[in-house]
Design a protein around this motif. Structure first.
Motif, short mmCIF file in Angstrom:
data_model
loop_
_atom_site.label_atom_id
_atom_site.label_comp_id
_atom_site.label_asym_id
_atom_site.label_seq_id
_atom_site.Cartn_x
_atom_site.Cartn_y
_atom_site.Cartn_z
N GLU A 177 64.04 -8.71 -11.55
CA GLU A 177 65.30 -9.40 -11.83
C GLU A 177 65.13 -10.91 -11.77
O GLU A 177 65.69 -11.65 -12.60
CB GLU A 177 66.38 -8.95 -10.84
CG GLU A 177 67.74 -9.55 -11.14
CD GLU A 177 68.83 -9.06 -10.21
OE1 GLU A 177 69.98 -9.54 -10.33
OE2 GLU A 177 68.55 -8.19 -9.35
N ARG A 190 66.05 -13.46 -14.87
CA ARG A 190 67.02 -14.55 -14.75
C ARG A 190 66.35 -15.91 -14.97
O ARG A 190 67.00 -16.86 -15.43
CB ARG A 190 67.70 -14.50 -13.39
CG ARG A 190 68.58 -13.26 -13.21
CD ARG A 190 69.50 -13.39 -12.02
NE ARG A 190 70.30 -12.18 -11.80
CZ ARG A 190 71.40 -11.86 -12.50
NH1 ARG A 190 71.83 -12.68 -13.44
NH2 ARG A 190 72.07 -10.75 -12.23
N ARG A 191 65.08 -16.01 -14.67
CA ARG A 191 64.39 -17.27 -14.88
C ARG A 191 64.16 -17.56 -16.36
O ARG A 191 64.30 -18.71 -16.80
CB ARG A 191 63.05 -17.25 -14.15
CG ARG A 191 62.25 -18.55 -14.35
CD ARG A 191 60.96 -18.56 -13.57
NE ARG A 191 60.22 -19.80 -13.79
CZ ARG A 191 59.02 -20.05 -13.29
NH1 ARG A 191 58.42 -19.16 -12.53
NH2 ARG A 191 58.42 -21.21 -13.56
N THR A 240 67.37 -17.39 -20.67
CA THR A 240 68.29 -18.50 -20.37
C THR A 240 69.25 -18.82 -21.50
O THR A 240 70.08 -19.72 -21.35
CB THR A 240 67.47 -19.76 -20.06
OG1 THR A 240 66.57 -20.02 -21.16
CG2 THR A 240 66.66 -19.57 -18.79
N PRO A 257 73.73 -14.33 -21.48
CA PRO A 257 73.70 -13.39 -20.36
C PRO A 257 72.50 -12.45 -20.45
O PRO A 257 72.03 -12.11 -21.53
CB PRO A 257 75.02 -12.63 -20.51
CG PRO A 257 75.39 -12.77 -21.94
CD PRO A 257 74.89 -14.12 -22.37
N VAL A 258 72.00 -12.03 -19.29
CA VAL A 258 70.88 -11.09 -19.26
C VAL A 258 71.36 -9.67 -19.55
O VAL A 258 70.65 -8.88 -20.17
CB VAL A 258 70.18 -11.16 -17.89
CG1 VAL A 258 69.03 -10.18 -17.82
CG2 VAL A 258 69.69 -12.58 -17.62
#
Length: 833
Positions: free
Chosen positions: A531, A535-536, A539, A542-543
């Motif tokens: 995760e 998230r990194r 960008t 939304p993931v």
């Protein structure tokens, strides 16, 4: 004699700071970028040069200059594809720092891809392919003057991506950057290897080839040295052999060969079989830079086991120094989509160390990439990891036929010798291959009689000739691992590939349960990245959701979407964190099952190599067990468990997966490198931690234990086993979730109530406790990217249970995050002692 501790004389490094500018077609020639440092003000805009690094990458330089976003992030790679549609000019000035030399030579160790070289406005000549060194004589340069060196890289050659035609391949440039299942399309360009000015007095060594010959008694060996001399053929050559214990022998010869006999040589062994002593050979002529190489003394062969001999198959068992072994490990792809990116050597060494920590002994450097780097091979030499190096030639979607065009064959003759020479001194390289998944027009695995592969074999024999060669993998007669072939024609299951996709609790497991393959050199299962990694890097929006409605998720791994499969097994999932952990849990379980089934056939199966260890680009879903940030996924720890010197296979004969109709039939087996005996305990727990079944008894190995049946409770259950040695020491442990065979069999796990964990540091160990009233599912322990290496991750704790874990730090200390599927994350700051 040259000083081994100082930079060699007659050697000037021209790497470091350069300048870079891009042009469309030959605008560089019109603007005289290769001849003039300054441009006058006029109607044409003056060229904006940016700082560049050599060795390096055009993309990396553009990122640092702020001209493109890092293509790892979001959809940024789509905006960087133009880079390979330009020609690029590198330039720098230098002064000769090698006074008193009669001859000067300029050496380029490799350019991606090719180019033209200009010195003070005059063309010196062309650079070759990605891997091939090129020399230019520049004798007579004014020592007192400043010189302008310029390199113009043309657009890289057009090649097909993964879904193309192998038969249309033009070059040996690795094709993974043209678009592959584990990477986006980003075609690398740059002066990615060194540039050097070399001086001498008219004669110099160009190449040094060390061949070791180990006698059958292993008490005598010869080190034969072949020397390639440029200049006076009668110039005396000094050769110096340094033994692993520091002893030095020296010879002076006239000619192209010398020999050092060794009495009781120190042998290089694969990890687990012995040490890795390394010798060093250094040679020079007076007035020129020395050449040096490191090597090991060992003998490697492919030999038959009983099954391969009976089937009339190739030999698949690796034998080193007369010792046959079971090969286990991973397929390896390039460490980064931009091989010239800064920090690559450290990334590559770390990947080797992680493979070593996972008890691998063989890495297959797959033909979708290039030659393993010197940094990677050096670390494999030191740690005892064997390497199967394929040439950069690979399968495609429309055909897998080796190319035979005049253009490709010319590139082969020019560039393949340098690839072979780059690997031949490394004792870790035990096997060379013609390429990955090459076939004929009917998609039958190609043999060494195929003309292009025959030529590859001949070039390898000419420039090495000390290692076994295999034309391709899989080697047939069947390409894939298919249950129907295993059951109906097991004699046709030799070296096979696949499967790779997660297909639920039946079809993901069955091929391995019935496999009769002699070698399983590529198989895998996908999962989402961690995760934190998602998230990194995702960008640009939304993931979530992690399916084909999300453009970023599609862009970062469109081959490996699996939300529909996860929901078939666990029911609807609407939370990113839970989804990630469930995908990683199933990947871990499938790979553990695959490794166990292969290793449980020691008289039949010679090797099992997971696809894949790493990925070169941060994908949302992927088949790697280590994500782009160099943090292991849960599957890595199950590979570590099953590759360990002692492991447990719970043995579910006939079972299509971790589900059953009412009861499990188990036949435990100890998978060990050496025979032994001990005490095995098997326990089945229900979801609340209650004991449904428990039994303890003696077990010996390598034979399988006696089968027994265990009734399943209504919901999913945790099956655990522990093996203790005769002295009571725990040798290994394993656990697996099992359930009734029904729709969405593991849905109760995805909706299990929350629990709580506590974490505590105790010296160099971590104590994790389940302080709640519900089982904590698939607990992970994660540190900063690439920095921490816990003993285990992905285990479960029943209410009230605790577990001690060792933690090794290989990077800056920082927080450890501990979390289960059904807990909030806990951070423990781990400061350096």
């Amino acid at each position: 004699m040259p000083d081994a501790e100082s930079p060699p004389p007659f050697h000037q490094d021209l790497g470091g700071r350069w300048q870079l500018a891009g042009t469309v077609s030959e605008a560089w020639r019109f603007l005289r970028l290769h001849t003039e440092l300054e441009q006058p003000i006029g109607a044409f805009a003056r060229t904006a040069w940016i700082p560049a690094r050599v060795p390096g990458s055009v993309h990396d330089d553009l990122i640092r200059a702020g001209l493109i976003r890092d293509p790892n992030f979001g959809l940024a790679s789509l905006q960087a594809e133009w880079v390979s549609a330009r020609q690029w000019v590198y330039r720098r000035t230098f002064r000769v720092e090698l006074p008193g030399c009669r001859r000067l030579q300029l050496r380029f160790d490799g350019s991606d891809y090719g180019g033209q070289v200009y010195l003070n406005g005059e063309r010196l000549g062309a650079l070759a392919g990605t891997h091939t060194p090129v020399w230019f004589d520049v004798s007579g340069l004014d020592v007192g003057a400043e010189h302008l060196l310029a390199v113009v890289l043309a657009e890289p050659p057009p090649e097909d991506g993964q879904l193309g035609r192998t038969s249309r391949t033009h070059t040996l440039k690795p094709r993974y950057g043209y678009g592959w299942d584990f990477s986006t399309r980003l075609i690398h360009v740059g002066l990615w290897r060194g540039v050097t000015l070399l001086g001498d007095q008219g004669t110099a060594l160009r190449d040094l080839h060390v061949r070791t010959h180990l006698r059958e008694d292993h008490h005598h060996a010869e080190v034969d040295v072949q020397l390639e001399l440029d200049g006076d053929p009668q110039a005396p050559i000094t050769a110096e052999l340094t033994h692993p214990d520091g002893r030095v022998e020296r010879q002076q010869v006239v000619g192209r060969t010398c020999r050092f006999p060794l009495a009781d040589p120190e042998l290089w062994w694969p990890v687990g079989l012995g040490g890795q002593p390394l010798y060093r050979l250094r040679a020079w002529v007076d007035g020129a830079a020395p050449l040096e190489t490191r090597f090991g003394v060992r003998e490697v062969q492919l030999v038959h086991n009983v099954a391969s001999l009976a089937r009339g198959a190739r030999p698949y068992t690796l034998q080193v120094n007369g010792q046959p072994l079971y090969a286990r490990g991973f397929n390896v792809v390039p460490a980064d989509l931009l091989p010239g990116r800064e920090g690559m050597a450290g990334r590559e060494r770390r990947l080797v160390e992680l493979a070593h920590a996972a008890h691998a002994n063989l890495l297959r450097v797959n033909g979708v990439g290039g030659l393993a780097s010197e940094a990677m091979l050096d670390r494999c030499d030191e740690l005892g990891l064997m390497v199967w190096q394929e040439m950069p030639l690979s399968s495609s979607g429309s055909d897998n036929v080796p190319p035979d065009s005049p253009e490709f064959l010319a590139a082969l003759e020019r560039d393949l010798p340098a690839l072979v020479r780059g690997a031949r001194h490394h004792p870790c390289v035990v096997l060379l291959g013609g390429g990955n998944e090459l076939t004929d027009e009917q998609r039958q695995p190609a043999s060494e009689h195929q003309p292009t592969l025959a030529r590859i074999a001949a070039i390898i024999a000419e420039h090495d000739g000390t290692r076994p060669f295999v034309p391709t993998s899989p080697s047939g007669p069947e390409y894939d691992l298919r249950p129907e072939v295993s059951l109906e024609r097991p004699q046709d299951q030799h070296d096979v590939h696949g499967p790779w996709h997660y297909r639920g609790v039946h079809d993901s497991y069955r091929p391995y349960s019935v496999s009769r393959a002699l070698m399983h050199s590529e198989f895998g299962c996908q999962a989402a990245s961690r995760e934190a990694t998602l998230r990194r890097y995702l960008t640009d929006g939304p993931v979530w959701p992690m399916d084909d409605r999300n453009p970023q998720v599609v862009h970062h791994g469109d081959w490996w979407l699996m939300r529909h499969r996860i929901e078939e097994v666990f029911g609807p999932v609407e939370d990113l964190g839970r989804y990630v952990r469930l995908t990683q849990a199933v990947q871990a379980d499938v790979l553990r099952h695959a490794l166990a089934c292969n290793r449980a056939r020691p008289d039949e199966c010679s090797a099992a190599l997971v696809w894949q260890l790493n990925e070169p680009w941060p994908n949302a879903h992927n088949t790697s067990v280590i994500d782009y940030d160099l943090n292991p996924k849960l599957a890595y720890y199950r590979c570590r468990e099953l590759n360990a010197p002692v492991a447990l296979h719970l043995g579910l004969p006939g079972l299509p997966g971790p589900v059953a109709a009412g009861a499990l039939t188990l036949q435990p087996r100890v998978l060990a490198d050496r025979p032994g005996h001990g005490q095995l305990s098997v326990t089945l727990h229900d979801l609340n931690g209650g004991v449904v079944h428990h039994q303890t008894g003696p077990i010996g190995w390598p034979a399988a234990g006696a089968p027994f049946t265990v009734a399943l409770p209504d919901g999913p259950a945790l099956l655990r086993a522990e093996l203790h040695g005769p002295d009571g020491t725990r040798l290994t442990r394993t656990e697996q979730w099992v359930a009734h065979d029904r729709p969405q069999p593991f849905a109760p796990l995805a909706t299990l109530g929350d629990t709580t964990l506590s974490v505590e540091r105790q010296a160099d160990r971590l104590l994790v406790r389940n302080t709640g009233t519900t089982t904590a599912l698939w607990i992970s322990v994660e540190g900063p990217p690439g920095a921490a290496e816990p003993d285990d991750s992905g285990f479960s704790l029943l209410p009230g249970e605790q577990r001690h874990l060792g933690v090794m730090w290989v990077g800056p200390h920082g927080p450890l995050t501990v979390q289960a599927l059904n807990t909030l994350p806990l951070d423990l700051h781990w400061s350096a002692p």
